[in-house]
Design an enzyme around this catalytic site. Sequence first.
Site, PDB file in Angstrom:
ATOM      1  N   GLY A 207      -3.407 -12.405  14.469  1.00 32.60           N
ATOM      2  CA  GLY A 207      -2.696 -12.825  13.360  1.00 32.60           C
ATOM      3  C   GLY A 207      -3.775 -13.569  12.289  1.00 32.60           C
ATOM      4  O   GLY A 207      -4.655 -12.909  11.846  1.00 32.60           O
ATOM      5  N   GLY A 208      -3.472 -14.716  12.112  1.00 36.64           N
ATOM      6  CA  GLY A 208      -4.083 -15.774  11.293  1.00 36.64           C
ATOM      7  C   GLY A 208      -5.695 -15.550  11.035  1.00 36.64           C
ATOM      8  O   GLY A 208      -6.309 -15.516  10.241  1.00 36.64           O
TER       9      GLY A 208
ATOM     10  N   HIS B  94       7.302  -6.110  16.675  1.00 35.82           N
ATOM     11  CA  HIS B  94       6.517  -7.362  16.730  1.00 35.82           C
ATOM     12  C   HIS B  94       7.860  -8.377  16.800  1.00 35.82           C
ATOM     13  O   HIS B  94       8.804  -8.106  16.298  1.00 35.82           O
ATOM     14  CB  HIS B  94       5.742  -7.395  15.268  1.00 35.82           C
ATOM     15  CG  HIS B  94       4.873  -8.626  15.512  1.00 35.82           C
ATOM     16  ND1 HIS B  94       5.466 -10.094  15.070  1.00 35.82           N
ATOM     17  CD2 HIS B  94       3.582  -8.999  15.576  1.00 35.82           C
ATOM     18  CE1 HIS B  94       4.390 -10.936  15.389  1.00 35.82           C
ATOM     19  NE2 HIS B  94       3.517 -10.270  15.719  1.00 35.82           N
TER      20      HIS B  94
ATOM     21  N   GLU C  18       8.445 -11.115  15.340  1.00 36.35           N
ATOM     22  CA  GLU C  18       8.920 -11.372  13.718  1.00 36.35           C
ATOM     23  C   GLU C  18       9.707 -10.270  13.354  1.00 36.35           C
ATOM     24  O   GLU C  18      10.732 -10.610  12.673  1.00 36.35           O
ATOM     25  CB  GLU C  18       7.678 -11.591  12.745  1.00 36.35           C
ATOM     26  CG  GLU C  18       6.881 -12.936  13.317  1.00 36.35           C
ATOM     27  CD  GLU C  18       5.450 -12.927  12.701  1.00 36.35           C
ATOM     28  OE1 GLU C  18       5.005 -11.998  11.934  1.00 36.35           O
ATOM     29  OE2 GLU C  18       4.756 -13.717  13.361  1.00 36.35           O
TER      30      GLU C  18
ATOM     31  N   ASN D   1      -3.774  -8.110  12.680  1.00 40.18           N
ATOM     32  CA  ASN D   1      -2.206  -7.916  12.086  1.00 40.18           C
ATOM     33  C   ASN D   1      -2.314  -8.896  10.986  1.00 40.18           C
ATOM     34  O   ASN D   1      -2.190 -10.137  11.348  1.00 40.18           O
ATOM     35  CB  ASN D   1      -1.050  -8.232  13.048  1.00 40.18           C
ATOM     36  CG  ASN D   1       0.217  -8.393  12.463  1.00 40.18           C
ATOM     37  OD1 ASN D   1       0.296  -7.826  11.347  1.00 40.18           O
ATOM     38  ND2 ASN D   1       0.962  -8.609  13.300  1.00 40.18           N
ATOM     39  N   TRP D   2      -2.392  -8.274   9.760  1.00 38.70           N
ATOM     40  CA  TRP D   2      -2.486  -8.938   8.455  1.00 38.70           C
ATOM     41  C   TRP D   2      -1.128  -9.736   8.206  1.00 38.70           C
ATOM     42  O   TRP D   2      -0.986 -10.650   7.148  1.00 38.70           O
ATOM     43  CB  TRP D   2      -3.098  -8.357   7.336  1.00 38.70           C
ATOM     44  CG  TRP D   2      -4.621  -7.934   7.597  1.00 38.70           C
ATOM     45  CD1 TRP D   2      -5.171  -8.096   8.608  1.00 38.70           C
ATOM     46  CD2 TRP D   2      -5.357  -7.288   6.411  1.00 38.70           C
ATOM     47  NE1 TRP D   2      -6.342  -7.772   8.597  1.00 38.70           N
ATOM     48  CE2 TRP D   2      -6.607  -7.253   7.150  1.00 38.70           C
ATOM     49  CE3 TRP D   2      -5.139  -6.799   5.083  1.00 38.70           C
ATOM     50  CZ2 TRP D   2      -7.750  -6.596   6.566  1.00 38.70           C
ATOM     51  CZ3 TRP D   2      -6.048  -6.333   4.594  1.00 38.70           C
ATOM     52  CH2 TRP D   2      -7.414  -6.141   5.351  1.00 38.70           C
ATOM     53  N   LYS D   3      -0.001  -9.404   8.585  1.00 46.48           N
ATOM     54  CA  LYS D   3       1.482  -9.723   8.447  1.00 46.48           C
ATOM     55  C   LYS D   3       1.511  -9.651   6.941  1.00 46.48           C
ATOM     56  O   LYS D   3       1.058  -8.640   6.288  1.00 46.48           O
ATOM     57  CB  LYS D   3       1.600 -11.119   8.782  1.00 46.48           C
ATOM     58  CG  LYS D   3       1.340 -11.118  10.525  1.00 46.48           C
ATOM     59  CD  LYS D   3       1.839 -12.452  10.997  1.00 46.48           C
ATOM     60  CE  LYS D   3       1.534 -12.436  12.454  1.00 46.48           C
ATOM     61  NZ  LYS D   3       1.907 -13.612  13.090  1.00 46.48           N
TER      62      LYS D   3
HETATM   63  P1  13P Z   1      -1.482 -15.644  15.420  1.00 48.81           P
HETATM   64  O1  13P Z   1      -2.817 -15.091  15.766  1.00 48.81           O
HETATM   65  O2  13P Z   1      -1.450 -15.869  13.734  1.00 48.81           O
HETATM   66  O3  13P Z   1      -0.838 -16.828  16.094  1.00 48.81           O
HETATM   67  O4  13P Z   1      -0.594 -14.375  15.144  1.00 48.81           O
HETATM   68  C1  13P Z   1      -0.267 -13.499  16.489  1.00 48.81           C
HETATM   69  C2  13P Z   1       0.534 -12.285  16.541  1.00 48.81           C
HETATM   70  O5  13P Z   1       1.734 -12.411  15.916  1.00 48.81           O
HETATM   71  C3  13P Z   1      -0.374 -11.051  15.867  1.00 48.81           C
HETATM   72  O6  13P Z   1       0.771 -10.055  15.854  1.00 48.81           O
END
Ligand code: 13P
Length: 257
Positions: free
Chosen positions: A240-241, A102, A104, A16-18
């Site tokens: 994510g990261g 998600h 967020e 998930n590149w956000k």
């Molecule tokens: P991180 O791996 O950056 O903690 O993020 C997790 C996430 O929200 C994946 O959707």
Amino acid sequence: MAQVQKRNRVPLLAGNWKMFKTISEATALVQALKAGCAGISNREILVCPPFAALSTVRDLVRGTNIRLGAQNMHWQLEGAFTGEISPVMVKDAGCQYVIIGHSERRQYFGETDETVNRKTKAAFGQTLIPIVCVGETLAEREAGQQLQVVEEQVRGGLAGLKPAEAEKLVIAYEPVWAIGTGKTATPEQAQEMHQWIRKLLSEFGNGAEQKIKILYGGSIKPDNIDMIMQQPDIDGGLVGGASLKAEDFSRIIKFIG
Ligand code: 13P
């Protein structure tokens, strides 16, 4: 027994590149990832770039072992909803998957179990596979309410799904306190919740819960993925990261366990 059943679910490693990566940055990342995970066939690999990079990434991953997903969508097929993207558009952009609910989006954009439910149904309407996200906050865990909170999210988000749809679902358990914090749930904490979610999913009947992949998400890194994937009810990761670096994500995809 659990191990045998687990092997029937092909592990899914999703990035998930956000809100990261311009089109040129996305291109560089995908090129490196293609090289890093060429030839892997026993794992499903998914990237979920921001909307603006979807069609570029679609062209880059065509014919490879990398699949494409979106990070969100509206539930209506079209209409006067400025700033939104419809399920039809997500499908048209080449996505097979879409992340729904998600934390967020729940936290900053007013997503509720009801909107998650509408979007999940809309995804199935376009033969998109929804990755439905659930997870408790730190305060909820500290109050010992995590099982109840996640149960409500699962029941609310999946209400009214047909069993034939439900078995195609992907669930992502992402404890809010573990996202982007460097704090991972212990493998035991994650396993406990995954087992609980699978038990709830058994209510769909017909053994649907044995087909549904349940991913863990929250500070997955190359150095903790092997331990996480050893848990019998963890079928992959939503990353994510660490999915923003081809080297790290490739290592995560190649987890040992
Ligand atoms: P991180 O791996 O950056 O903690 O993020 C997790 C996430 O929200 C994946 O959707």
